[in-house]
Motif scaffolding. Structure first.
Motif, PDB file in Angstrom:
ATOM      1  N   GLY A  39       0.871  -1.320   0.105  1.00  0.00           N
ATOM      2  CA  GLY A  39       0.063   0.165   0.020  1.00  0.00           C
ATOM      3  C   GLY A  39       0.748   1.292   0.021  1.00  0.00           C
ATOM      4  O   GLY A  39       0.654   2.200  -0.688  1.00  0.00           O
ATOM      5  N   LEU A 102      -5.716  -1.528  -4.832  1.00  0.00           N
ATOM      6  CA  LEU A 102      -4.415  -1.217  -5.237  1.00  0.00           C
ATOM      7  C   LEU A 102      -4.243  -1.529  -6.766  1.00  0.00           C
ATOM      8  O   LEU A 102      -3.488  -0.650  -7.406  1.00  0.00           O
ATOM      9  CB  LEU A 102      -3.333  -1.718  -4.447  1.00  0.00           C
ATOM     10  N   GLY A 132      -3.763   3.737  -1.336  1.00  0.00           N
ATOM     11  CA  GLY A 132      -2.803   3.196  -0.751  1.00  0.00           C
ATOM     12  C   GLY A 132      -2.545   3.613   0.614  1.00  0.00           C
ATOM     13  O   GLY A 132      -1.860   3.018   1.458  1.00  0.00           O
TER      14      GLY A 132
END
Length: 444
Positions: A39, A102, A132
């Protein structure tokens, strides 16, 4: 079996922790680190992508600073809903979902990253990478619930540090591509992250758990918002994490704009500071476990002020070696402070529970409930601090061509943070007035 809802969870019970809880908590921690790591890499993609954007892209330095500022802003805002999503959907379930999302900004960047793309399109895709940044908030809230208070500094520091390392890793990936394939091939970096995102989602699905006892109620969020210590800790976290993420986004551009480095030269240096800051974050948590979060935080802010003075001198004299020494020290200290300030959060709310006359698991449960809710707000504020750093650099370079004015403003803010830490959590008179609320060993 991993992945199920765990109905009973009492980490403060030493027998439970020793026989069952520690093994489960550590397993969830490792796979939480993996997801958060990816992330952070996605969130900071544009700190790398701007290094690939040569004159043919038609974006000036101010425009590049605004791209990374947009990613920082969105990452800050989504931290609030991500915090409460853990309690609503379960830590394991939300980790799987947030990891898969993501793919959206990564694939979008893969499509648009080429000369001729409009600036508005770049801006929109940079905004998407902000999701993220939300992974940090949900991951920290989740891991906070798994560990007993006596181990939270280490666990939260390790979780956050492992996630923060996603910043230098993506920067190293950019360096590798620029140094081998050249600055015309940013899509190699983006393509490499797609299988890693899928890996993080699959591992979370197979090996993580949901905790039923942390199902949230709306009162936790309301109580956290009303508590002044939520906002005091938010200011301190702006000083530590805001510095870390803001500097991480801006470092490469500062080297290019302020010191005339080429993309390859900048990329070869940008990863060092974020890497050190990430690695020492668990150390900050461990020191806070041992000596008290507020004590470590105060010393850390004083050291950050000293390092900023070095950077101001280097910026005014255009000395790159001195600048690198001072700026790298700032990264390391911001990481150390990240660990110590985050350790303070559960300590503050546990101390408040004790002040209300609660004891044992009842006090621990209240502390976990409020600290979990507060972490999202504090984390969002910290990320907004990163936005302020980026905007300060943008303004400083626009008006004077150097980052000196920005560094002066950072120095003033570290002084404010030092005074606030002392006045609220360490000053003897304040501690006496607040006792036992804030004299708890885990806070001071």
């Amino acid at each position: 079996m991993a992945g199920r809802w765990i109905e009973q969870w009492d980490p403060e019970d030493e027998t439970f922790w020793r026989t069952r809880g520690e093994r489960i908590a550590r397993r969830n921690l490792w796979f939480s680190v993996l997801s958060e790591h990816i992330g952070f890499s996605v969130w900071t993609l544009w700190s790398v992508m701007v290094l690939f954007m040569g004159p043919e892209y038609g974006v000036d330095p101010a425009g590049k600073f605004f791209l990374i500022s947009t990613a920082t802003l969105v990452g800050a805002l989504v931290r609030v809903p991500y915090t409460f999503a853990v309690a609503r959907f379960g830590g394991r379930n939300w980790t799987v979902f947030s990891a898969l999302t993501l793919l959206v900004p990564t694939v979008a960047a893969l499509v648009v990253m080429k000369p001729g793309t409009s600036y508005a399109t770049f801006l929109a895709v940079a905004a998407l990478t902000g999701i993220g940044g939300g992974n940090f908030a949900s991951s920290m809230t989740n891991i906070n619930a798994f560990f007993p208070l006596r181990h939270k500094g280490w666990a939260l520091g390790l979780n956050a540090g492992g996630g923060n390392i996603g910043v230098p890793v993506v920067q190293l990936a950019g360096l590798l591509v620029i140094g081998t394939a050249g600055a015309a091939h940013p899509r190699i970096v983006l393509g490499a992250y797609i299988p890693l995102i899928l890996l993080a989602a699959v591992c979370a699905a197979l090996f993580m758990d949901n905790l039923a006892p942390v199902r949230n109620d709306t009162g936790a969020a309301k109580d956290a918002v009303r508590d002044p210590h939520t906002w005091i800790m938010a200011v301190l976290y702006i000083g530590t994490f805001g510095s870390f993420i803001g500097y991480s986004f801006a470092f490469g551009l500062v080297l290019q704009t302020g010191f005339g480095r080429t993309p390859l030269q900048a990329a070869s240096l940008t990863f060092i500071g974020p890497l050190l800051g990430s690695l020492v974050r668990p150390v900050g948590g461990r020191l806070a476990d041992r000596y008290g979060g507020a004590r470590i935080t105060l010393v850390n802010f004083a050291a950050m002020a000293a390092a900023t003075c070095v950077v101001v001198y280097a910026s005014r004299t255009a000395s790159l070696p001195v600048f690198l020494v001072g700026f790298t020290a700032l990264f390391a200290l911001s990481g150390l402070g990240n660990g110590s300030t985050y350790k303070m959060i559960p300590g503050v709310f546990h101390a408040q529970a004790l002040a209300r006359g609660l004891r044992g698991e009842e006090a621990a449960a209240r502390g976990r409930r409020l600290s979990g809710a507060a972490m999202g707000l504090i984390g969002a504020a910290g990320a907004l601090g990163g936005l302020a750093v980026n905007l300060a650099f943008r303004r400083s370079f626009e008006t004077s061509g150097t980052g000196t004015a920005a560094f002066w403003s950072f120095l003033a803010f570290y002084a404010v943070c030092s005074a606030l830490t002392w006045a609220v959590y360490l000053r003897p008179a304040a501690a006496a007035l607040a006792k036992p609320q804030l004299s708890h060993a885990e806070v001071g």
